[in-house]
Write an enzyme that holds these catalytic residues in place. Structure first.
Site, mmCIF file in Angstrom:
data_model
loop_
_atom_site.group_PDB
_atom_site.id
_atom_site.type_symbol
_atom_site.label_atom_id
_atom_site.label_comp_id
_atom_site.label_asym_id
_atom_site.label_seq_id
_atom_site.Cartn_x
_atom_site.Cartn_y
_atom_site.Cartn_z
ATOM 1 N N GLU A 126 0.219 1.082 -10.307
ATOM 2 C CA GLU A 126 0.019 2.318 -11.090
ATOM 3 C C GLU A 126 0.861 2.299 -12.361
ATOM 4 O O GLU A 126 2.073 2.060 -12.319
ATOM 5 C CB GLU A 126 0.365 3.554 -10.232
ATOM 6 C CG GLU A 126 0.168 4.852 -11.003
ATOM 7 C CD GLU A 126 0.096 6.111 -10.153
ATOM 8 O OE1 GLU A 126 0.089 6.006 -8.910
ATOM 9 O OE2 GLU A 126 0.054 7.211 -10.746
ATOM 10 N N LYS B 188 -1.813 3.775 3.255
ATOM 11 C CA LYS B 188 -1.144 3.320 2.032
ATOM 12 C C LYS B 188 0.240 3.928 1.984
ATOM 13 O O LYS B 188 0.428 5.074 2.395
ATOM 14 C CB LYS B 188 -1.940 3.748 0.786
ATOM 15 C CG LYS B 188 -1.243 3.394 -0.518
ATOM 16 C CD LYS B 188 -2.118 3.637 -1.726
ATOM 17 C CE LYS B 188 -2.066 5.041 -2.276
ATOM 18 N NZ LYS B 188 -0.731 5.544 -2.665
ATOM 19 N N ASP C 259 -3.326 8.114 2.810
ATOM 20 C CA ASP C 259 -2.061 7.982 2.090
ATOM 21 C C ASP C 259 -0.929 8.603 2.912
ATOM 22 O O ASP C 259 -0.997 9.789 3.279
ATOM 23 C CB ASP C 259 -2.197 8.732 0.752
ATOM 24 C CG ASP C 259 -1.394 8.111 -0.354
ATOM 25 O OD1 ASP C 259 -0.721 7.086 -0.135
ATOM 26 O OD2 ASP C 259 -1.460 8.655 -1.482
ATOM 27 N N ASP D 32 -2.405 11.347 -1.464
ATOM 28 C CA ASP D 32 -1.573 12.551 -1.373
ATOM 29 C C ASP D 32 -1.614 13.324 -2.701
ATOM 30 O O ASP D 32 -1.055 14.412 -2.798
ATOM 31 C CB ASP D 32 -0.136 12.220 -0.935
ATOM 32 C CG ASP D 32 0.607 11.364 -1.951
ATOM 33 O OD1 ASP D 32 -0.002 10.878 -2.918
ATOM 34 O OD2 ASP D 32 1.835 11.166 -1.744
ATOM 35 N N SER D 33 -2.330 12.774 -3.696
ATOM 36 C CA SER D 33 -2.611 13.538 -4.919
ATOM 37 C C SER D 33 -3.335 14.836 -4.573
ATOM 38 O O SER D 33 -3.378 15.756 -5.390
ATOM 39 C CB SER D 33 -3.462 12.701 -5.883
ATOM 40 O OG SER D 33 -4.575 12.134 -5.225
HETATM 41 O O1 KIV Z 1 -2.447 9.807 -4.211
HETATM 42 C C1 KIV Z 1 -3.235 9.162 -4.909
HETATM 43 O O2 KIV Z 1 -4.308 9.621 -5.298
HETATM 44 C C2 KIV Z 1 -2.843 7.811 -5.283
HETATM 45 C C3 KIV Z 1 -3.618 7.156 -6.372
HETATM 46 C C4 KIV Z 1 -3.132 7.676 -7.660
HETATM 47 C C5 KIV Z 1 -3.541 5.689 -6.301
HETATM 48 O O3 KIV Z 1 -1.907 7.295 -4.769
#
Ligand code: KIV
Length: 299
Positions: A184, A115, A85, A46-47
């Site tokens: 993290e 995730k 995510d 979700d980044s």
């Molecule tokens: O959203 C994402 O990219 C993440 C990573 C930082 C592990 O959760």
């Protein structure tokens, strides 16, 4: 075609002491690049809210946005183990809703696992999704969806009490059925100890060398997102600078009428041109050929 990576093959890597490689990707070309580079697993994080969509945090990201990007990644990645995510508020309020939303990642977007962020408080959601036949990757330590509650993007587990809480969370996530867990922004010795104690692989981001695998955000490590760079990011390329260089060169070529040149244009046969330029429909074309803002046209 290379064999599809399964969770068993990733767990075997932990057993053999071989590092697991993971990277985020959000679209077809970045998924293709990750595959060609031989990366084990792709996380559609979700980044993407920050590095692709320009939000200030990951909080505004929606299920529909995640599914849209996961589908594009799926089309580019045949082999890597794919993780979608779950965005903020897609799993926190209600376990049944968490299961339904997790199902969309597999059914609509072809992900292998989902995730979600959190420790013991999300164990019921992990259990329910696992019971429904899906694989869940946990995420503890710094959990960006809760950054307002945490008070900033701070290192987690840096006191004896916090390190123990983190270990308890790691066990809670594993016992609930998670197949891997992301750590993290955790001190390296704490992450290494958690990794040794857990049966499932740990994937570190800002958590040192002692994790079973590593993940980075693609746009950070390739220098595509340069608004800020966390300390744990190693820059492997400067893609934004290269994009700016290419775009400036293109703008200058267009402004100076250097592009398109003959290599990038299509000629017409001289006889056809003469026949057409002399005809009624083509009247005036011969003039355009000889002078177009002072430049001769005709390849
Ligand atoms: O959203 C994402 O990219 C993440 C990573 C930082 C592990 O959760």
């Amino acid at each position: 075609m290379a064999k599809k990576t399964s969770i068993l093959s990733l767990q075997d890597k932990k057993a053999r002491g071989e590092p697991i490689t993971m990277i985020t990707a959000y679209d077809y070309p970045s998924a293709l690049a990750a595959e060609r580079a031989g990366i084990d697993s792709i996380l559609v994080g979700d980044s993407l809210g920050m590095v692709v969509l320009g939000y200030d945090s990951t909080v505004p990201v929606t299920m529909d946005e995640m599914i849209h990007h996961c589908k594009a990644v799926r089309r580019g990645a045949e082999r890597a183990y794919l993780i979608g995510d779950m965005p903020f508020m897609s799993y926190q309020a209600d376990v049944a809703e968490a299961v339904r939303n997790a199902g969309r990642f597999l059914k609509e977007a072809g992900m292998d696992a989902v995730k979600l962020e959190g420790g013991r408080e999300v164990a019921p959601a992990i259990e329910a999704i696992t019971r429904a036949g899906m694989s869940v990757v946990g995420h503890i330590g710094l959990t960006p969806q809760s950054v307002a509650k945490i008070g900033g993007y701070l290192v987690q587990g840096a006191t004896a009490n916090d390190a123990q809480r983190l270990l308890d969370d790691a066990f809670a996530v594993q016992d609930a059925g998670a197949v891997m867990v992301v750590l993290e922004k955790v001190p390296d010795r704490v992450a290494a100890r958690i990794s040794r104690k857990l049966r499932i692989p740990t994937i570190g981001i800002g958590a040192g060398l002692g994790c079973d695998g590593q993940v980075l955000v693609l746009h950070d490590m390739l220098g595509i997102f340069d608004r800020f760079t966390p300390r744990f990011v190693k820059r492997y390329a400067e893609v934004m600078k290269e994009m700016e260089r290419g775009l400036s060169a293109y703008r200058e070529d267009v402004e100076q009428r250097r592009f398109p040149d003959c290599e990038h244009s299509f000629p017409i046969d001289d006889a056809e041109w003469a026949a057409w330029a002399g005809s009624r429909d083509g009247s005036g074309a011969a003039d355009e050929e000889s002078a177009w803002h002072g430049q001769l046209i005709g390849c």
